[in-house]
Design a protein around this motif. Structure first.
Motif, PDB file in Angstrom:
ATOM      1  N   THR A   1      32.824  42.748  30.950  1.00 42.30           N
ATOM      2  CA  THR A   1      34.275  42.546  31.019  1.00 42.30           C
ATOM      3  C   THR A   1      34.920  43.309  32.174  1.00 42.30           C
ATOM      4  N   GLU A   2      34.208  44.286  32.743  1.00 42.19           N
ATOM      5  CA  GLU A   2      34.722  45.036  33.887  1.00 42.19           C
ATOM      6  C   GLU A   2      34.462  44.325  35.207  1.00 42.19           C
ATOM      7  N   PHE A   3      33.735  43.211  35.175  1.00 41.04           N
ATOM      8  CA  PHE A   3      33.303  42.526  36.389  1.00 41.04           C
ATOM      9  C   PHE A   3      33.913  41.137  36.489  1.00 41.04           C
ATOM     10  N   GLY A   4      34.045  40.671  37.697  1.00 36.90           N
ATOM     11  CA  GLY A   4      34.420  39.287  37.964  1.00 36.90           C
ATOM     12  C   GLY A   4      33.217  38.565  38.529  1.00 36.90           C
ATOM     13  N   TYR A   5      32.931  37.379  38.009  1.00 34.13           N
ATOM     14  CA  TYR A   5      31.768  36.608  38.447  1.00 34.13           C
ATOM     15  C   TYR A   5      32.070  35.944  39.780  1.00 34.13           C
ATOM     16  N   GLY A   6      31.154  36.069  40.729  1.00 38.85           N
ATOM     17  CA  GLY A   6      31.356  35.501  42.055  1.00 38.85           C
ATOM     18  C   GLY A   6      30.447  34.342  42.390  1.00 38.85           C
ATOM     19  N   GLY A   7      29.654  33.882  41.429  1.00 39.88           N
ATOM     20  CA  GLY A   7      28.808  32.721  41.664  1.00 39.88           C
ATOM     21  C   GLY A   7      27.456  33.057  42.246  1.00 39.88           C
ATOM     22  N   GLU A   8      26.774  32.023  42.674  1.00 41.21           N
ATOM     23  CA  GLU A   8      25.416  32.152  43.206  1.00 41.21           C
ATOM     24  C   GLU A   8      25.435  32.941  44.509  1.00 41.21           C
ATOM     25  N   ALA A   9      24.546  33.918  44.623  1.00 43.69           N
ATOM     26  CA  ALA A   9      24.429  34.699  45.855  1.00 43.69           C
ATOM     27  C   ALA A   9      23.617  33.940  46.890  1.00 43.69           C
ATOM     28  N   GLY A  10      23.838  34.257  48.140  1.00 42.03           N
ATOM     29  CA  GLY A  10      23.050  33.663  49.209  1.00 42.03           C
ATOM     30  C   GLY A  10      23.521  32.300  49.662  1.00 42.03           C
ATOM     31  N   VAL A  11      24.713  31.882  49.263  1.00 38.68           N
ATOM     32  CA  VAL A  11      25.252  30.605  49.718  1.00 38.68           C
ATOM     33  C   VAL A  11      26.109  30.887  50.951  1.00 38.68           C
ATOM     34  N   ASP A  12      25.642  30.452  52.110  1.00 35.33           N
ATOM     35  CA  ASP A  12      26.332  30.722  53.365  1.00 35.33           C
ATOM     36  C   ASP A  12      27.468  29.739  53.598  1.00 35.33           C
ATOM     37  N   TYR A  13      28.555  30.252  54.183  1.00 36.47           N
ATOM     38  CA  TYR A  13      29.672  29.401  54.577  1.00 36.47           C
ATOM     39  C   TYR A  13      29.178  28.461  55.675  1.00 36.47           C
ATOM     40  N   PRO A  14      29.657  27.222  55.696  1.00 38.23           N
ATOM     41  CA  PRO A  14      29.194  26.279  56.718  1.00 38.23           C
ATOM     42  C   PRO A  14      29.439  26.805  58.137  1.00 38.23           C
ATOM     43  N   ALA A  15      28.475  26.616  59.018  1.00 33.45           N
ATOM     44  CA  ALA A  15      28.588  27.080  60.400  1.00 33.45           C
ATOM     45  C   ALA A  15      29.725  26.367  61.139  1.00 33.45           C
ATOM     46  N   ASP A  16      29.904  25.094  60.870  1.00 31.93           N
ATOM     47  CA  ASP A  16      30.972  24.318  61.513  1.00 31.93           C
ATOM     48  C   ASP A  16      31.764  23.586  60.434  1.00 31.93           C
ATOM     49  N   PRO A  17      32.695  24.282  59.768  1.00 35.92           N
ATOM     50  CA  PRO A  17      33.414  23.668  58.646  1.00 35.92           C
ATOM     51  C   PRO A  17      34.190  22.411  59.024  1.00 35.92           C
ATOM     52  N   ALA A  18      34.654  22.316  60.260  1.00 37.34           N
ATOM     53  CA  ALA A  18      35.414  21.140  60.681  1.00 37.34           C
ATOM     54  C   ALA A  18      34.547  19.884  60.723  1.00 37.34           C
TER      55      ALA A  18
END
Length: 92
Positions: free
Chosen positions: A15-32
């Motif tokens: 309860t002291e933590f917030g879940y941030g999802g799966e680790a190791g998922v990189d943001y897209p290199a070219d989001p556009a």
């Protein structure tokens, strides 16, 4: 209740933590360059194993550090927890 071992604060209730999802998922290199389907995959498609899984948790109620936690999704056993910026295996 899940007990998460914070490297800074010690073992604490989930309860002291917030879940941030799966680790190791990189943001897209070219989001556009991503179309709607590719954005949907990036945002919502994640692994859902019945076994060991690496996830991010933020200790929001104390040190506010982001952690990388290896947790077994069936038994909730935690194999390791480290600060998100630390190399795998802990601080050198």
């Amino acid at each position: 209740m899940l007990r998460i071992p914070c490297p800074h604060c010690g073992e604490r209730d989930e309860t002291e933590f917030g879940y941030g999802g799966e680790a190791g998922v990189d943001y897209p290199a070219d989001p556009a360059a991503l179309d709607d389907a590719a954005w949907g995959d990036f945002l919502f498609v994640r692994a859902d194993p019945a076994g060991w899984f690496t996830e991010r948790w933020c200790h929001v109620a104390a040190c506010r550090e982001w952690l990388v936690v290896e947790r077994h999704t069936v038994t909730d056993e935690i194999r390791s927890a480290r600060f998100a910026g630390d190399p795998v295996g802990g601080t050198p």
